[in-house]
Design an enzyme around this catalytic site. Structure first.
Site, PDB file in Angstrom:
ATOM      1  N   LYS A  68     -10.978  -5.334  -4.128  1.00 32.31           N
ATOM      2  CA  LYS A  68     -11.929  -3.809  -4.229  1.00 32.31           C
ATOM      3  C   LYS A  68     -10.662  -2.544  -5.212  1.00 32.31           C
ATOM      4  CE  LYS A  68     -13.995  -4.544  -0.016  1.00 32.31           C
ATOM      5  NZ  LYS A  68     -12.623  -4.164   1.538  1.00 32.31           N
ATOM      6  N   LYS A  97       0.839  -1.115   0.140  1.00 32.58           N
ATOM      7  CA  LYS A  97      -0.083  -0.468  -0.104  1.00 32.58           C
ATOM      8  C   LYS A  97       0.826   1.317  -0.108  1.00 32.58           C
ATOM      9  CE  LYS A  97      -4.456  -1.646   1.316  1.00 32.58           C
ATOM     10  NZ  LYS A  97      -5.573  -1.179   2.287  1.00 32.58           N
ATOM     11  N   LYS A 132      -4.267 -11.738  -6.324  1.00 32.95           N
ATOM     12  CA  LYS A 132      -5.285 -11.450  -5.833  1.00 32.95           C
ATOM     13  C   LYS A 132      -6.990 -10.687  -6.856  1.00 32.95           C
ATOM     14  CE  LYS A 132      -6.440  -8.938  -1.429  1.00 32.95           C
ATOM     15  NZ  LYS A 132      -7.022  -8.371  -0.822  1.00 32.95           N
TER      16      LYS A 132
END
Ligand code: ATP
Ligand code: LTN
Length: 332
Positions: free
Chosen positions: A199, A114, A196
């Site tokens: 969202k 992130k 993966k």
């Protein structure tokens, strides 16, 4: 009679849930209610570790709450609440952060990912995110934490934090175990099946949102990336097909061998259509129930208010005990 074990899990209101969130986590939460004391939470405090538009965050939080109910969480059986309604979590998080090493947090892969994705906002909250997650779990002395495989590292850290606290201050916390399902723990992106499904993927065709309508779901599956062979079977290197087989198997109950023989001699087109239809039909009740629940704002408010009361009752008792053990002066 033996006390029921405690389950805790949370999900971020960073958008609509994906098929990955559903199969890896949320779908499993409902059935656990029969056997365990379940506590589930929409983790809005975690969501602001990346920039959020305030109005959208509020809306996403309420929608996530209703969506969890639509996915089978029964507020009569479980505690279902919104994280920011329980200030006990950040209260406990501070204490736990003093039992966590800088080096441990630096090794978290989610932090590394992130911070690379948002290089202009590598804030302290993003760094200490796993400590707050440990606080969520330990504030209820949870035994088991049902999550997808990507959360395993955070869970290990929560265990280490609990053990370190217990060593320093005397045994108090239950050391929680991850509860990861055998199939569906890592649903992959439909466009890059080695990554993966997430969202926050920028390509809308990469993920199925559980509120997508039937046509959209079928269209996204039709566009799913596969391989140049034409054999529906599970094999190393066939990441796209392996992923579609996992999804199809969960929705239809067919084993991998059965799927392979069902689709022998057929092309990928037929298989993708079948997967799309199985998923769209399987998610239909969730969409219908969600549409009904979001209309009823007063009922939702009653549910999350009562959920917060129940969560606070448990977590306040545990947090006070921890504050006492650490050496803070009691104020009661
Ligand atoms: P974001 O992309 O915003 O970080 P996310 O899609 O990873 O979000 P979370 O709210 O972080 O979603 O995760 C909620 C739960 O869903 C967690 O238990 C996580 O392990 C699980 N999960 C997320 N993505 C997948 C996936 N692709 N397959 C299986 N489980 C998943
Ligand atoms: N970090 C998790 C969400 C989360 C969670 C938790 C999961 C926050 N607190 C406590 C289980 C238990 C995620 O990103 N999926």
């Amino acid at each position: 009679m033996e006390e029921k074990k405690v389950i805790f899990s949370g999900i971020q209101p960073t958008g609509t849930f994906t098929l990955g969130n559903y199969l890896g986590a949320v779908k499993n939460w409902g059935p656990l209610q029969e056997q365990y004391n379940c506590i589930y939470c929409v983790v809005d405090l975690h969501a602001i570790t990346v920039r959020q538009d305030p109005a959208k965050l509020r809306q996403n939080t309420l929608n996530s709450y209703a969506l969890l109910m639509a996915c089978g969480i029964d507020v009569e059986k479980s505690v279902l609440f919104i994280q920011s309604h329980a200030p006990t979590h950040p209260m406990l998080s501070w204490v736990l952060s003093c039992c966590t090493q800088f080096g441990e947090l630096s090794r978290m892969t989610q932090f590394k990912d992130k911070s690379q994705r948002h290089p202009d906002d590598v804030n302290a909250g993003l760094f200490t995110y796993p400590v707050l997650m440990a606080a969520d779990i330990l504030a209820y002395n949870a035994d088991l934490v049902p999550v997808g495989i990507d959360q395993k590292q955070h869970l290990e850290l929560a265990r280490n934090i609990a053990q370190r606290f217990n060593q320093r201050y005397g045994d108090y916390f239950t050391v929680p175990d991850a509860y990861i399902s055998e199939v569906g723990a890592k649903i992959m992106s439909l466009q890059e099946p080695t990554k993966k499904m997430s969202k926050s993927d920028e390509n809308p065709n990469a993920c199925i949102l559980i509120l997508d309508d039937k046509d959209t779901i079928i269209r996204k599956f039709k566009r799913a990336v596969t391989d140049s062979e034409a054999e529906v079977c599970c094999r190393e290197g066939k990441d796209g097909i392996n992923n579609l087989m996992t999804i199809y198997s969960i929705f239809t109950g067919r084993s991998f061998d059965e799927i392979t023989s069902d689709f022998a001699g057929k092309g990928y087109g037929d298989f993708k259509l079948a997967v799309g239809e199985a998923v769209a039909d399987g998610l239909e009740p969730v969409r219908t129930e969600f549409a009904r629940l979001v209309q009823d704002k007063a009922y939702l408010k009653k549910c999350y208010t009562e959920g917060a009361e129940k969560a606070l009752k448990i977590s306040s008792r545990i947090t006070s005990k921890v504050y006492h053990k650490v050496g803070f002066v009691d104020n009661r």
